[in-house]
Design a protein around this motif. Structure first.
Motif, PDB file in Angstrom:
ATOM      1  N   ARG A   3      -9.759 -23.554 -12.558  1.00 19.97           N
ATOM      2  CA  ARG A   3      -9.438 -24.201 -13.835  1.00 19.97           C
ATOM      3  C   ARG A   3      -8.470 -25.365 -13.630  1.00 19.97           C
ATOM      4  O   ARG A   3      -8.628 -26.441 -14.206  1.00 19.97           O
ATOM      5  CB  ARG A   3      -8.870 -23.164 -14.809  1.00 19.97           C
ATOM      6  CG  ARG A   3      -8.658 -23.689 -16.191  1.00 19.97           C
ATOM      7  CD  ARG A   3      -8.203 -22.619 -17.183  1.00 19.97           C
ATOM      8  NE  ARG A   3      -7.391 -21.571 -16.592  1.00 19.97           N
ATOM      9  CZ  ARG A   3      -7.719 -20.275 -16.558  1.00 19.97           C
ATOM     10  NH1 ARG A   3      -8.820 -19.864 -17.100  1.00 19.97           N
ATOM     11  NH2 ARG A   3      -6.941 -19.387 -15.987  1.00 19.97           N
ATOM     12  N   LEU A   4      -7.452 -25.160 -12.795  1.00 19.02           N
ATOM     13  CA  LEU A   4      -6.488 -26.225 -12.516  1.00 19.02           C
ATOM     14  C   LEU A   4      -7.158 -27.411 -11.819  1.00 19.02           C
ATOM     15  O   LEU A   4      -6.866 -28.577 -12.126  1.00 19.02           O
ATOM     16  CB  LEU A   4      -5.338 -25.695 -11.656  1.00 19.02           C
ATOM     17  CG  LEU A   4      -4.389 -24.718 -12.350  1.00 19.02           C
ATOM     18  CD1 LEU A   4      -3.420 -24.120 -11.332  1.00 19.02           C
ATOM     19  CD2 LEU A   4      -3.643 -25.402 -13.469  1.00 19.02           C
ATOM     20  N   ALA A   8      -7.367 -31.196 -13.353  1.00 16.41           N
ATOM     21  CA  ALA A   8      -6.882 -32.359 -12.601  1.00 16.41           C
ATOM     22  C   ALA A   8      -7.993 -33.395 -12.461  1.00 16.41           C
ATOM     23  O   ALA A   8      -7.768 -34.594 -12.635  1.00 16.41           O
ATOM     24  CB  ALA A   8      -6.367 -31.934 -11.223  1.00 16.41           C
ATOM     25  N   PHE A   9      -9.209 -32.921 -12.174  1.00 12.55           N
ATOM     26  CA  PHE A   9     -10.347 -33.850 -12.068  1.00 12.55           C
ATOM     27  C   PHE A   9     -10.576 -34.540 -13.408  1.00 12.55           C
ATOM     28  O   PHE A   9     -10.740 -35.757 -13.469  1.00 12.55           O
ATOM     29  CB  PHE A   9     -11.612 -33.114 -11.617  1.00 12.55           C
ATOM     30  CG  PHE A   9     -12.775 -34.037 -11.423  1.00 12.55           C
ATOM     31  CD1 PHE A   9     -13.012 -34.620 -10.190  1.00 12.55           C
ATOM     32  CD2 PHE A   9     -13.618 -34.354 -12.481  1.00 12.55           C
ATOM     33  CE1 PHE A   9     -14.068 -35.492 -10.022  1.00 12.55           C
ATOM     34  CE2 PHE A   9     -14.673 -35.220 -12.319  1.00 12.55           C
ATOM     35  CZ  PHE A   9     -14.901 -35.797 -11.082  1.00 12.55           C
ATOM     36  N   ASP A  10     -10.587 -33.761 -14.481  1.00  9.76           N
ATOM     37  CA  ASP A  10     -10.805 -34.324 -15.821  1.00  9.76           C
ATOM     38  C   ASP A  10      -9.781 -35.412 -16.137  1.00  9.76           C
ATOM     39  O   ASP A  10     -10.126 -36.466 -16.671  1.00  9.76           O
ATOM     40  CB  ASP A  10     -10.733 -33.240 -16.897  1.00  9.76           C
ATOM     41  CG  ASP A  10     -11.930 -32.312 -16.894  1.00  9.76           C
ATOM     42  OD1 ASP A  10     -12.932 -32.629 -16.223  1.00  9.76           O
ATOM     43  OD2 ASP A  10     -11.853 -31.264 -17.558  1.00  9.76           O
ATOM     44  N   GLN A  11      -8.515 -35.142 -15.831  1.00 10.10           N
ATOM     45  CA  GLN A  11      -7.463 -36.115 -16.113  1.00 10.10           C
ATOM     46  C   GLN A  11      -7.698 -37.411 -15.347  1.00 10.10           C
ATOM     47  O   GLN A  11      -7.555 -38.498 -15.896  1.00 10.10           O
ATOM     48  CB  GLN A  11      -6.089 -35.541 -15.752  1.00 10.10           C
ATOM     49  CG  GLN A  11      -5.616 -34.481 -16.704  1.00 10.10           C
ATOM     50  CD  GLN A  11      -4.339 -33.795 -16.212  1.00 10.10           C
ATOM     51  OE1 GLN A  11      -3.918 -33.970 -15.082  1.00 10.10           O
ATOM     52  NE2 GLN A  11      -3.745 -33.003 -17.088  1.00 10.10           N
ATOM     53  N   ARG A  12      -8.069 -37.292 -14.091  1.00 11.26           N
ATOM     54  CA  ARG A  12      -8.260 -38.491 -13.266  1.00 11.26           C
ATOM     55  C   ARG A  12      -9.561 -39.216 -13.576  1.00 11.26           C
ATOM     56  O   ARG A  12      -9.687 -40.401 -13.310  1.00 11.26           O
ATOM     57  CB  ARG A  12      -8.184 -38.126 -11.787  1.00 11.26           C
ATOM     58  CG  ARG A  12      -6.791 -37.655 -11.423  1.00 11.26           C
ATOM     59  CD  ARG A  12      -6.663 -37.295  -9.995  1.00 11.26           C
ATOM     60  NE  ARG A  12      -5.331 -36.728  -9.762  1.00 11.26           N
ATOM     61  CZ  ARG A  12      -4.891 -36.369  -8.596  1.00 11.26           C
ATOM     62  NH1 ARG A  12      -5.641 -36.497  -7.527  1.00 11.26           N
ATOM     63  NH2 ARG A  12      -3.681 -35.862  -8.468  1.00 11.26           N
ATOM     64  N   ALA A  13     -10.522 -38.501 -14.151  1.00  6.79           N
ATOM     65  CA  ALA A  13     -11.827 -39.107 -14.453  1.00  6.79           C
ATOM     66  C   ALA A  13     -11.943 -39.542 -15.904  1.00  6.79           C
ATOM     67  O   ALA A  13     -13.004 -39.973 -16.342  1.00  6.79           O
ATOM     68  CB  ALA A  13     -12.937 -38.115 -14.119  1.00  6.79           C
ATOM     69  N   ALA A 102      -4.194 -30.453  -3.970  1.00  7.28           N
ATOM     70  CA  ALA A 102      -4.165 -28.993  -4.014  1.00  7.28           C
ATOM     71  C   ALA A 102      -3.821 -28.398  -2.654  1.00  7.28           C
ATOM     72  O   ALA A 102      -3.149 -27.370  -2.575  1.00  7.28           O
ATOM     73  CB  ALA A 102      -5.512 -28.455  -4.499  1.00  7.28           C
ATOM     74  N   LEU A 103      -4.257 -29.053  -1.590  1.00  5.21           N
ATOM     75  CA  LEU A 103      -4.039 -28.522  -0.237  1.00  5.21           C
ATOM     76  C   LEU A 103      -2.772 -29.060   0.427  1.00  5.21           C
ATOM     77  O   LEU A 103      -2.525 -28.766   1.601  1.00  5.21           O
ATOM     78  CB  LEU A 103      -5.258 -28.832   0.645  1.00  5.21           C
ATOM     79  CG  LEU A 103      -6.529 -28.063   0.281  1.00  5.21           C
ATOM     80  CD1 LEU A 103      -7.710 -28.575   1.096  1.00  5.21           C
ATOM     81  CD2 LEU A 103      -6.332 -26.569   0.464  1.00  5.21           C
ATOM     82  N   GLU A 104      -1.980 -29.802  -0.323  1.00  3.67           N
ATOM     83  CA  GLU A 104      -0.749 -30.342   0.236  1.00  3.67           C
ATOM     84  C   GLU A 104       0.129 -29.195   0.750  1.00  3.67           C
ATOM     85  O   GLU A 104       0.372 -28.212   0.050  1.00  3.67           O
ATOM     86  CB  GLU A 104       0.006 -31.126  -0.838  1.00  3.67           C
ATOM     87  CG  GLU A 104       1.182 -31.905  -0.312  1.00  3.67           C
ATOM     88  CD  GLU A 104       1.804 -32.769  -1.397  1.00  3.67           C
ATOM     89  OE1 GLU A 104       3.037 -32.818  -1.440  1.00  3.67           O
ATOM     90  OE2 GLU A 104       1.047 -33.359  -2.193  1.00  3.67           O
TER      91      GLU A 104
END
Length: 151
Positions: A3-4, A8-13, A102-104
């Motif tokens: 969901r997160l 995040a994808f939605d916000q950037r797209a 996410a993988l940071e």
């Protein structure tokens, strides 16, 4: 986590003018070019009429085209157009950026273990279908670590 990542994808797209559902259709077609509408609806777990509306919109935008199915005169095969390629490149960049965020701090070895674990979990679930045990007592209790994550 899923969901997160989607948020995040939605916000950037957001600036693309497409909905998440339309993005999902495009992503599915990118990996399954030439699928028929029934197969796409089933894979995305949406009603065929809902998919048809998404395809109508994507077709108007010039991103998708419906072509006759050579094996079934009633069916249409869905294909991406050249017009959508820059958008797909943006989608790929956004996805990689979200995944990198996410993988940071997660090293390569941890990432490989996570992928292996998730792959195993997926195989376990696929092997069992969506059925739950007839006797709930047969289900095993989650580990204390998992219980902490689930709470």
């Amino acid at each position: 986590m899923a969901r997160l990542l989607r948020r995040a994808f939605d916000q950037r797209a957001q600036g693309s003018g497409l909905t998440r559902a339309q993005w999902q259709v495009l992503a599915h077609l990118f990996h399954n070019e030439g699928s028929n509408q029934a197969a796409v609806a089933e894979a995305l777990e949406i009603e065929p009429i809902t998919l048809s509306r998404h395809i109508d919109r994507l077709e108007v935008l010039g991103y998708v085209t419906r072509l006759p199915d050579p094996n079934d005169r009633r069916a249409r095969r869905l294909h991406l157009t050249e017009t959508v390629q820059p958008l797909l490149n943006d989608m790929r960049r956004i996805g990689m950026s979200v995944l990198a965020a996410a993988l940071e701090g997660v090293d390569a070895e941890e990432t490989e273990r996570m992928i292996a674990s998730l792959s195993r979990m997926r195989a376990n679930m696929a092997g069992r279908g969506i059925e739950m045990p007839d006797n709930p007592g047969e289900a095993t209790e989650p580990s204390p670590q998992l219980q902490k994550v689930l709470s």
